[in-house]
Design an enzyme around this catalytic site. Structure first.
Site, PDB file in Angstrom:
ATOM      1  N   TYR A   1     -40.975 -25.609 -28.402  1.00 46.96           N
ATOM      2  CA  TYR A   1     -39.528 -25.394 -28.297  1.00 46.96           C
ATOM      3  C   TYR A   1     -38.878 -25.617 -29.663  1.00 46.96           C
ATOM      4  O   TYR A   1     -38.908 -26.707 -30.218  1.00 46.96           O
ATOM      5  CB  TYR A   1     -38.898 -26.336 -27.276  1.00 46.96           C
ATOM      6  CG  TYR A   1     -39.294 -26.097 -25.837  1.00 46.96           C
ATOM      7  CD1 TYR A   1     -40.001 -24.962 -25.456  1.00 46.96           C
ATOM      8  CD2 TYR A   1     -38.955 -27.018 -24.851  1.00 46.96           C
ATOM      9  CE1 TYR A   1     -40.357 -24.744 -24.138  1.00 46.96           C
ATOM     10  CE2 TYR A   1     -39.310 -26.813 -23.528  1.00 46.96           C
ATOM     11  CZ  TYR A   1     -40.014 -25.678 -23.167  1.00 46.96           C
ATOM     12  OH  TYR A   1     -40.374 -25.481 -21.860  1.00 46.96           O
TER      13      TYR A   1
ATOM     14  N   PRO B   1     -33.906 -23.057 -13.035  1.00 45.03           N
ATOM     15  CA  PRO B   1     -33.371 -23.027 -11.663  1.00 45.03           C
ATOM     16  C   PRO B   1     -32.101 -22.190 -11.541  1.00 45.03           C
ATOM     17  O   PRO B   1     -31.705 -21.822 -10.438  1.00 45.03           O
ATOM     18  CB  PRO B   1     -33.087 -24.513 -11.371  1.00 45.03           C
ATOM     19  CG  PRO B   1     -32.894 -25.141 -12.710  1.00 45.03           C
ATOM     20  CD  PRO B   1     -33.832 -24.406 -13.628  1.00 45.03           C
TER      21      PRO B   1
ATOM     22  N   LEU C   1     -27.437 -17.307 -12.229  1.00 39.51           N
ATOM     23  CA  LEU C   1     -26.905 -17.904 -11.001  1.00 39.51           C
ATOM     24  C   LEU C   1     -25.687 -18.787 -11.239  1.00 39.51           C
ATOM     25  O   LEU C   1     -25.162 -19.397 -10.304  1.00 39.51           O
ATOM     26  CB  LEU C   1     -28.011 -18.692 -10.288  1.00 39.51           C
ATOM     27  CG  LEU C   1     -29.154 -17.835  -9.724  1.00 39.51           C
ATOM     28  CD1 LEU C   1     -30.278 -18.694  -9.189  1.00 39.51           C
ATOM     29  CD2 LEU C   1     -28.643 -16.881  -8.633  1.00 39.51           C
TER      30      LEU C   1
END
Length: 315
Positions: A64, A210, A216
């Site tokens: 990362y 998620p 979302l």
């Protein structure tokens, strides 16, 4: 180290953890645009905000930001007295051919994190050519040498996870976790039995993305599409298709006192028995995402979201 003590440290890793903080975006310029829109100061504020509220499980990886995510966490941890749990990952690049390469990578991660050990060390992907069993032996040795409390895998399918589980079990080490993509727009782990297998084996399923890389949140629409790499996966046509699901999430959120779509999406993951680790880049996102705990969707609402998820993804 006895089997009882390894089991207890594994349990401790996830004790009282309902949600973690994903740090993929910490230092990542290419995918997330680190440096334009958010910077180190924003991330320091996120770290402090989360710790002050008792959210101290941070997930990172050596890749990362090419190590910058780990370095930032290391720096922030040195500036606080909070007890922080760190999960990081080893990338089994095809040129890493021996157990020693894992040990070297772990030591490099510990140096960047400024820690003598981490709570959870994971194999990032099940890449060939090295056998799963070889990496499990290296993980077990890291536990036995006190460099790691618990070990996990990431992006392993059912067969691969079973092999990892059995290999570690032969050495008296439990498989603590399997980190996979899981959200309302990708329920593969539910459909293919991986989630159930995790629950049967006592392996914690950690759900990355998620919020489906932000889709979302309800922020994006055909009129306000994503940019960059994410646009390829979540194009205008898909954004159009999922609007009925977003509207249903908004409606359910209102019925819980004005919860946001992000909070509904993350709570749904928790209700499924998984541990969500949403990415957080600023305090506003931290406030929103961490508001997913402390309340719960009803069984009927979870079933309704399942139904709408199936409907929009089938379309």
């Amino acid at each position: 180290m006895s089997e009882d003590s390894t089991q207890s440290t594994t349990t401790h890793v996830f004790e009282n953890v309902e949600i973690g903080i994903g740090t993929w975006a910490w230092g990542d310029r290419i995918f997330w645009g680190y440096g334009s829109g958010y910077d180190d100061q924003d991330l320091k504020e996120v770290f402090d905000f989360c710790c002050q509220r008792g959210f101290t499980f941070f997930d990172t990886a050596e890749v990362y930001g090419q190590g910058r995510s780990e370095r930032l966490l290391g720096k922030f941890m040195q500036e606080t007295d909070y007890s922080v749990r760190i999960a990081t990952k080893f990338m089994p690049f095809p040129w890493r051919l021996s157990k020693n390469s894992l040990r070297r990578a772990l030591q490099a991660s510990l140096k960047r994190l400024e820690r003598s050990k981490v709570e959870l060390y994971q194999i990032h992907w099940p890449f060939p050519p090295v056998r799963i069993e070889t990496w499990m032996e290296a993980l077990a040795e890291s536990v036995q040498d006190g460099l790691v409390d618990a070990v996990g895998v990431s992006n392993y399918d059912r067969t691969q996870m079973q092999r990892a589980f059995e290999s570690l079990a032969r050495m008296g080490i439990p498989l603590a976790s399997n980190q996979v993509e899981y959200h309302l727009l990708n329920r593969k782990v539910e459909k293919d039995g991986l989630l159930h297998q995790c629950q049967e084996l006592g392996v914690r399923l950690i759900a990355y993305s998620p919020l489906a890389q932000g889709v979302l949140t309800g922020k994006y629409s055909p009129q306000n599409p994503m940019r960059g790499f994410r646009e390829r996966r979540y194009n205008r046509r898909l954004l159009e298709r999922i609007q009925p699901l977003i509207q249903k999430m908004k409606q359910i959120g209102q019925e819980h006192g004005g919860k946001t779509t992000s909070q509904v999406a993350i709570n749904w993951v928790i209700c499924k028995g998984a541990l969500p680790i949403p990415g957080i880049k600023n305090v506003r996102q931290a406030e929103d995402n961490l508001g997913a705990v402390g309340w719960q969707l009803t069984e009927e609402e979870v079933a309704l979201l399942d139904e709408w998820s199936d409907r929009v993804m089938a379309g």
